[in-house]
Design a protein around this motif. Structure first.
Motif, short mmCIF file in Angstrom:
data_model
loop_
_atom_site.label_atom_id
_atom_site.label_comp_id
_atom_site.label_asym_id
_atom_site.label_seq_id
_atom_site.Cartn_x
_atom_site.Cartn_y
_atom_site.Cartn_z
N VAL A 231 0.86 -1.19 0.00
CA VAL A 231 0.00 0.00 0.00
C VAL A 231 0.89 1.23 0.00
CG1 VAL A 231 -1.76 1.27 1.27
CG2 VAL A 231 -1.80 -1.23 1.26
N ARG A 232 0.67 2.12 -0.98
CA ARG A 232 1.53 3.30 -1.11
C ARG A 232 0.68 4.53 -1.41
NH1 ARG A 232 4.54 5.53 -5.57
NH2 ARG A 232 3.52 3.99 -6.89
N ILE A 233 0.85 5.56 -0.61
CA ILE A 233 0.17 6.83 -0.85
C ILE A 233 0.94 7.56 -1.93
CG2 ILE A 233 -0.55 9.03 0.16
CD1 ILE A 233 -0.71 7.54 2.87
N VAL A 234 0.30 7.82 -3.06
CA VAL A 234 0.99 8.45 -4.19
C VAL A 234 0.70 9.94 -4.31
CG1 VAL A 234 1.22 6.34 -5.53
CG2 VAL A 234 -0.81 7.75 -5.82
N ARG A 235 -0.37 10.40 -3.68
CA ARG A 235 -0.68 11.83 -3.72
C ARG A 235 -1.47 12.20 -2.46
NH1 ARG A 235 -4.37 13.03 -8.26
NH2 ARG A 235 -2.84 11.79 -9.36
N GLY A 236 -1.15 13.35 -1.89
CA GLY A 236 -1.90 13.86 -0.75
C GLY A 236 -1.31 13.52 0.60
#
Length: 77
Positions: A56-61
């Motif tokens: 799981v990777r947050i790519v924006r924000g």
């Protein structure tokens, strides 16, 4: 898969909910300081989708309540 997430930090009750429009609402008890809430969001989504936290990777924000997150399928999926 790439999903759109709305985050509520410092929530009384943590959880993940899918909205009718296809976005997700994630409530976490962690504060939004030092990345704690982002870590909690990633952990909650990993648990919800049944994948390892590393998938799981947050790519924006990263500094926003509105996030775009990539969730990789687990092995054998």
């Amino acid at each position: 898969m790439r999903i759109t997430v709305r985050v509520t930090p410092r929530a009384r009750k943590p959880g993940v909910e899918r909205r009718p429009d296809g976005t997700f609402h994630v409530a976490v008890t962690a504060a939004p300081h030092g990345g704690e809430a982002n870590d909690a969001v990633a952990a909650a989504l990993a648990d919800h989708f049944g994948v390892a936290r590393g998938r799981v990777r947050i790519v924006r924000g990263l500094r926003s309540r509105h996030k775009v997150v990539d969730v990789e399928a687990g092995r054998g999926a």
